[in-house]
Design a protein around this motif. Sequence first.
Motif, mmCIF file in Angstrom:
data_model
loop_
_atom_site.group_PDB
_atom_site.id
_atom_site.type_symbol
_atom_site.label_atom_id
_atom_site.label_comp_id
_atom_site.label_asym_id
_atom_site.label_seq_id
_atom_site.Cartn_x
_atom_site.Cartn_y
_atom_site.Cartn_z
ATOM 1 N N PHE A 263 37.825 34.324 39.659
ATOM 2 C CA PHE A 263 38.089 32.731 39.039
ATOM 3 C C PHE A 263 38.247 31.940 39.643
ATOM 4 C CE2 PHE A 263 41.782 30.158 36.732
ATOM 5 C CZ PHE A 263 40.758 29.719 35.511
ATOM 6 N N THR A 264 37.996 31.190 40.002
ATOM 7 C CA THR A 264 38.210 29.726 40.792
ATOM 8 C C THR A 264 37.155 30.359 41.758
ATOM 9 O OG1 THR A 264 40.194 29.767 41.728
ATOM 10 C CG2 THR A 264 39.911 28.818 39.901
ATOM 11 N N GLY A 265 36.792 31.242 42.289
ATOM 12 C CA GLY A 265 36.747 31.998 43.304
ATOM 13 C C GLY A 265 34.807 31.444 43.918
ATOM 14 N N THR A 266 34.054 32.312 44.299
ATOM 15 C CA THR A 266 32.369 32.305 45.020
ATOM 16 C C THR A 266 32.296 33.696 45.380
ATOM 17 O OG1 THR A 266 32.977 31.178 47.245
ATOM 18 C CG2 THR A 266 32.949 29.674 45.708
ATOM 19 N N PRO A 267 30.891 33.709 45.630
ATOM 20 C CA PRO A 267 30.034 34.754 45.566
ATOM 21 C C PRO A 267 30.603 35.112 47.482
ATOM 22 C CG PRO A 267 28.783 33.700 44.613
ATOM 23 C CD PRO A 267 29.677 32.745 44.990
ATOM 24 N N ALA A 268 31.725 33.771 48.278
ATOM 25 C CA ALA A 268 31.907 34.569 49.487
ATOM 26 C C ALA A 268 32.746 35.189 49.001
ATOM 27 C CB ALA A 268 32.385 32.972 49.809
ATOM 28 N N SER A 269 33.810 35.654 48.592
ATOM 29 C CA SER A 269 34.957 36.280 48.630
ATOM 30 C C SER A 269 34.148 37.960 48.754
ATOM 31 C CB SER A 269 35.859 36.196 47.737
ATOM 32 O OG SER A 269 35.508 36.299 46.650
ATOM 33 N N MET A 270 33.006 38.149 47.686
ATOM 34 C CA MET A 270 31.999 39.247 47.877
ATOM 35 C C MET A 270 31.181 39.280 48.511
ATOM 36 S SD MET A 270 33.499 39.900 44.728
ATOM 37 C CE MET A 270 33.123 41.289 43.569
ATOM 38 N N ARG A 271 30.778 38.655 50.121
ATOM 39 C CA ARG A 271 29.500 38.574 50.470
ATOM 40 C C ARG A 271 29.272 40.007 51.405
ATOM 41 N NH1 ARG A 271 25.283 36.040 51.601
ATOM 42 N NH2 ARG A 271 25.751 34.019 50.096
ATOM 43 N N PRO A 272 30.809 40.080 52.331
ATOM 44 C CA PRO A 272 30.813 41.244 53.063
ATOM 45 C C PRO A 272 30.824 42.648 52.566
ATOM 46 C CG PRO A 272 32.557 40.313 53.264
ATOM 47 C CD PRO A 272 32.270 39.014 51.698
#
Length: 256
Positions: free
Chosen positions: A26-35
């Motif tokens: 929530f309020t995040g992006t795929p950047a937090s999941m990219r690694p």
Amino acid sequence: MTVLAGAEPFSHTGSTEVGILLCHGFTGTPASMRPWAEHLAEAGFTVRCPLLPGHGTTWQEMNRTEWPDWYGHVRTELESLLETCETVFVAGLSMGGTLSLRLAQEFGDRIAGIVLVNPSVMTLRWDAKLLPLLSKVLASAAAVGNDIAKPGEKELAYPRTPVRAAASLSKLWKLVRDDLPKVTQPLLLLHSVVDHVVEPKNSAIVLAGVSSTDVTEVLLENSFHVATQDNDAPLIFERSTEFFKATRLAGQVDAG
């Protein structure tokens, strides 16, 4: 609407044997999941991590979306993976875990297994009960992003919490909690011992509510909420990769 730099969706087409859908928070992006996504891609899996509607732009834009918009988007991505990959898994962080649970409830054994990292299904915050009222008079509240223990690490998330969107999330939470017994897939749940956004009780509720018989709980001792960017990220990547491979193999044995 211009997407923030770094917030773009992640997509990698690898083996058609295994496809993995990653859902951000929530309020995040795929950047937090990219690694995590890149680790899984290097392992040879097909990986998709979509940018949810209303995310990666402005919090004002997110206030124009509701949970069916977010869920509909990951649902479409899942259906696409199911058409192209033999075995499909779903994984999510925080609200991404909520969405993953909802997909598991709807799609049943078409999903081979789920991985949850600090999933949210409720909150102990006293003001949460006021969200339906607050959403009519208050546009935003303090940010919930960037809860990371690792020095120098920063989450790409909104600087404010869109209240109308938060009120919609609370409706999704209730649906998911009510239907937890419908979750039967193998489950790997990793959660932080210290989390300033999603209380550990959330994981306890999930573990107590699902009907899955193959359940593994992993405590993350050195991370806060955004654990996929935190000190325990390598552990998440390693354990999830092992889970996907082992569950896939077990499924082949059962089918044989």
